[in-house]
Design an enzyme around this catalytic site. Structure first.
Site, PDB file in Angstrom:
ATOM      1  N   SER A  48       0.861  -1.181   0.000  1.00 27.21           N
ATOM      2  CA  SER A  48       0.000   0.000   0.000  1.00 27.21           C
ATOM      3  C   SER A  48       0.898   1.231   0.000  1.00 27.21           C
ATOM      4  O   SER A  48       2.098   1.131   0.315  1.00 27.21           O
ATOM      5  CB  SER A  48      -0.846  -0.019   1.281  1.00 27.21           C
ATOM      6  OG  SER A  48      -1.506   1.206   1.481  1.00 27.21           O
TER       7      SER A  48
ATOM      8  N   TYR B  86      -1.936  -1.228  10.673  1.00 25.93           N
ATOM      9  CA  TYR B  86      -1.987  -1.506   9.227  1.00 25.93           C
ATOM     10  C   TYR B  86      -0.725  -0.970   8.560  1.00 25.93           C
ATOM     11  O   TYR B  86      -0.064  -1.673   7.786  1.00 25.93           O
ATOM     12  CB  TYR B  86      -3.242  -0.857   8.649  1.00 25.93           C
ATOM     13  CG  TYR B  86      -3.450  -1.060   7.164  1.00 25.93           C
ATOM     14  CD1 TYR B  86      -3.776  -2.305   6.641  1.00 25.93           C
ATOM     15  CD2 TYR B  86      -3.346   0.012   6.274  1.00 25.93           C
ATOM     16  CE1 TYR B  86      -3.988  -2.488   5.280  1.00 25.93           C
ATOM     17  CE2 TYR B  86      -3.554  -0.151   4.911  1.00 25.93           C
ATOM     18  CZ  TYR B  86      -3.876  -1.403   4.422  1.00 25.93           C
ATOM     19  OH  TYR B  86      -4.080  -1.577   3.069  1.00 25.93           O
TER      20      TYR B  86
HETATM   21  N1  LIG Z   1      -8.666  -0.666  -1.256  1.00 24.90           N
HETATM   22  C1  LIG Z   1      -7.625   0.114  -1.052  1.00 24.90           C
HETATM   23  O1  LIG Z   1      -7.748   1.356  -1.047  1.00 24.90           O
HETATM   24  C2  LIG Z   1      -6.258  -0.476  -0.836  1.00 24.90           C
HETATM   25  C3  LIG Z   1      -5.164   0.377  -0.880  1.00 24.90           C
HETATM   26  C4  LIG Z   1      -3.893  -0.137  -0.689  1.00 24.90           C
HETATM   27  C5  LIG Z   1      -3.716  -1.488  -0.468  1.00 24.90           C
HETATM   28  N2  LIG Z   1      -4.791  -2.308  -0.418  1.00 24.90           N
HETATM   29  C6  LIG Z   1      -4.541  -3.733  -0.165  1.00 24.90           C
HETATM   30  O2  LIG Z   1      -5.156  -4.500  -1.179  1.00 24.90           O
HETATM   31  C7  LIG Z   1      -5.434  -5.806  -0.688  1.00 24.90           C
HETATM   32  C8  LIG Z   1      -6.862  -6.183  -1.062  1.00 24.90           C
HETATM   33  O3  LIG Z   1      -7.756  -5.299  -0.411  1.00 24.90           O
HETATM   34  P1  LIG Z   1      -9.136  -4.805  -1.054  1.00 24.90           P
HETATM   35  O4  LIG Z   1      -9.063  -3.344  -1.132  1.00 24.90           O
HETATM   36  O5  LIG Z   1      -9.464  -5.602  -2.250  1.00 24.90           O
HETATM   37  O6  LIG Z   1     -10.107  -5.135   0.189  1.00 24.90           O
HETATM   38  P2  LIG Z   1     -11.390  -6.094   0.345  1.00 24.90           P
HETATM   39  O7  LIG Z   1     -12.365  -5.808  -0.723  1.00 24.90           O
HETATM   40  O8  LIG Z   1     -11.803  -5.939   1.765  1.00 24.90           O
HETATM   41  O9  LIG Z   1     -10.779  -7.548   0.118  1.00 24.90           O
HETATM   42  C9  LIG Z   1      -9.972  -8.164   1.084  1.00 24.90           C
HETATM   43  C10 LIG Z   1      -9.770  -9.630   0.699  1.00 24.90           C
HETATM   44  O10 LIG Z   1      -8.930 -10.243   1.685  1.00 24.90           O
HETATM   45  C11 LIG Z   1      -9.533 -11.462   2.131  1.00 24.90           C
HETATM   46  N3  LIG Z   1      -9.199 -11.693   3.526  1.00 24.90           N
HETATM   47  C12 LIG Z   1      -9.397 -10.868   4.597  1.00 24.90           C
HETATM   48  N4  LIG Z   1      -9.012 -11.461   5.729  1.00 24.90           N
HETATM   49  C13 LIG Z   1      -8.554 -12.697   5.382  1.00 24.90           C
HETATM   50  C14 LIG Z   1      -8.020 -13.808   6.104  1.00 24.90           C
HETATM   51  N5  LIG Z   1      -7.892 -13.794   7.446  1.00 24.90           N
HETATM   52  N6  LIG Z   1      -7.669 -14.918   5.425  1.00 24.90           N
HETATM   53  C15 LIG Z   1      -7.805 -14.980   4.083  1.00 24.90           C
HETATM   54  N7  LIG Z   1      -8.295 -13.969   3.345  1.00 24.90           N
HETATM   55  C16 LIG Z   1      -8.666 -12.850   3.984  1.00 24.90           C
HETATM   56  C17 LIG Z   1     -11.035 -11.250   1.927  1.00 24.90           C
HETATM   57  O11 LIG Z   1     -11.687 -12.475   1.669  1.00 24.90           O
HETATM   58  P3  LIG Z   1     -12.552 -13.352   2.725  1.00 24.90           P
HETATM   59  O12 LIG Z   1     -13.364 -12.402   3.543  1.00 24.90           O
HETATM   60  O13 LIG Z   1     -13.366 -14.239   1.823  1.00 24.90           O
HETATM   61  O14 LIG Z   1     -11.525 -14.119   3.508  1.00 24.90           O
HETATM   62  C18 LIG Z   1     -11.064 -10.415   0.649  1.00 24.90           C
HETATM   63  O15 LIG Z   1     -11.050 -11.258  -0.480  1.00 24.90           O
HETATM   64  C19 LIG Z   1      -5.171  -5.750   0.812  1.00 24.90           C
HETATM   65  O16 LIG Z   1      -3.911  -6.316   1.093  1.00 24.90           O
HETATM   66  C20 LIG Z   1      -5.156  -4.262   1.119  1.00 24.90           C
HETATM   67  O17 LIG Z   1      -4.379  -3.949   2.243  1.00 24.90           O
HETATM   68  C21 LIG Z   1      -6.058  -1.837  -0.602  1.00 24.90           C
END
Ligand SMILES: NC(=O)c1ccc[n+]([C@@H]2O[C@H](COP(=O)([O-])OP(=O)(O)OC[C@H]3O[C@@H](n4cnc5c(N)ncnc54)[C@H](OP(=O)(O)O)[C@@H]3O)[C@@H](O)[C@H]2O)c1
Length: 271
Positions: A140, A153
């Protein structure tokens, strides 16, 4: 097709960036292994990808690292190899540092740091044996900067950089690539799923994510970066400038960050 017949294993594949990556890699010819905790959602995503019959679903909880060696063995049994591992699954935070329970801080480190480290270590022996493979880590902008309400985080994402920069330097001679991806705000459910001080879900989409880039844009940048073997991929809006401010004018970034409005659980949204 950039990834024709390559086996790409994606964690966090049920939502947001991981779901968009699944469809993106499938369109580039990859055979997918889709993982996260919810089997029904994994099936939904598998069916939505090009050539769904070529892809596998494999439920996995990133906190249950002891199960990873057996999961990797089952993937290798079914696919023969893993070309690309995309460590994408993760959870964010909406709590002031002073309010956050230590158990919640540890959980965030388990999911966001130890999960990707353990899974990568379980996959690496098979990549080293083939002298080929690519580890991708979704970090991130918070891997470079720390903002209010996100202490654990930001700590977990910073830790990923230290670990995977070291790993890259150890394994490049063996043909293994490591790419760190640093998105800014992306329009996903991340803030809804983010953890408050006691581990309760934040339950709402913050304005920063409503106005963030589409997950497909992030996935396209990730896939392009992996295809060209990039060391890092930075993708997002104006907030990505934080990475460069931190590098070149850290005092200015510190002034900007301390004036930031921010969202924590159970307080009125400030942005
Ligand atoms: N959205 C943003 O603005 C942003 C910015 C920078 C970085 N990121 C990073 O991008 C990545 C994806 O995030 P996203 O934005 O797509 O968020 P999201 O829509 O909340 O998706 C998160 C994913 O992680 C899985 N997950 C959560 N806890 C888990 C666990 N204990 N074991 C296995 N899987 C788990 C969830 O699936 P289940 O609930 O089915 O397990 C879901 O598929 C993350 O690493 C996040 O930190 C996001």
């Amino acid at each position: 097709m950039k990834f024709a017949d390559q086996v790409v294993w994606i964690t966090g594949a049920t939502s947001g960036i991981g779901e968009a990556c699944a469809r993106g890699f499938a369109s580039e010819g990859a055979r997918l292994v889709l993982s996260s905790r919810r089997p029904d959602e994994l099936e939904r995503v598998r069916r939505s990808c090009r050539n769904p019959e070529r892809h596998l679903t494999l439920p996995l909880d990133l906190t249950r690292t002891a199960e990873f060696p057996a999961l990797v063995a089952s993937v290798l049994d079914r696919t023969g190899r893993i070309d690309v591992l995309v460590n994408n699954g993760g959870v964010s935070q909406r709590a002031r540092a002073m309010d956050a329970d230590e158990a919640v801080e540890r959980l965030i480190m388990e999911v966001d740091y130890f999960g990707p480290v353990s899974l990568s270590k379980a996959v690496l022996p098979s990549m080293l044996a083939r002298q080929s493979g690519h580890i991708v880590v979704v970090s991130s902008v918070m891997g470079y900067i720390g903002t209010p309400g996100r202490s654990s985080y930001a700590a977990a994402k910073h830790a990923l950089h230290g670990y995977f920069d070291s790993l890259r330097a150890e394994v490049w001679r063996e043909g293994i690539k490591v790419t760190l991806v640093c998105p800014g705000y992306v329009r996903t459910a991340i803030s809804t799923h983010a953890l408050g001080p006691r581990g309760e879900q934040h339950g709402r989409t913050d304005g920063t994510h409503v106005s963030g880039i589409a997950p497909e844009v992030c996935a396209r940048a990730l896939i392009r970066g992996v295809a060209r073997g990039a060391r890092e991929v930075h993708v997002g809006g104006w907030e990505v400038a934080g990475i460069y401010l931190q590098r070149f004018v850290p005092w200015l970034l510190a002034r900007i960050v301390r004036r930031m409005k921010f969202s924590v659980h159970n307080e009125p949204a400030s942005r």
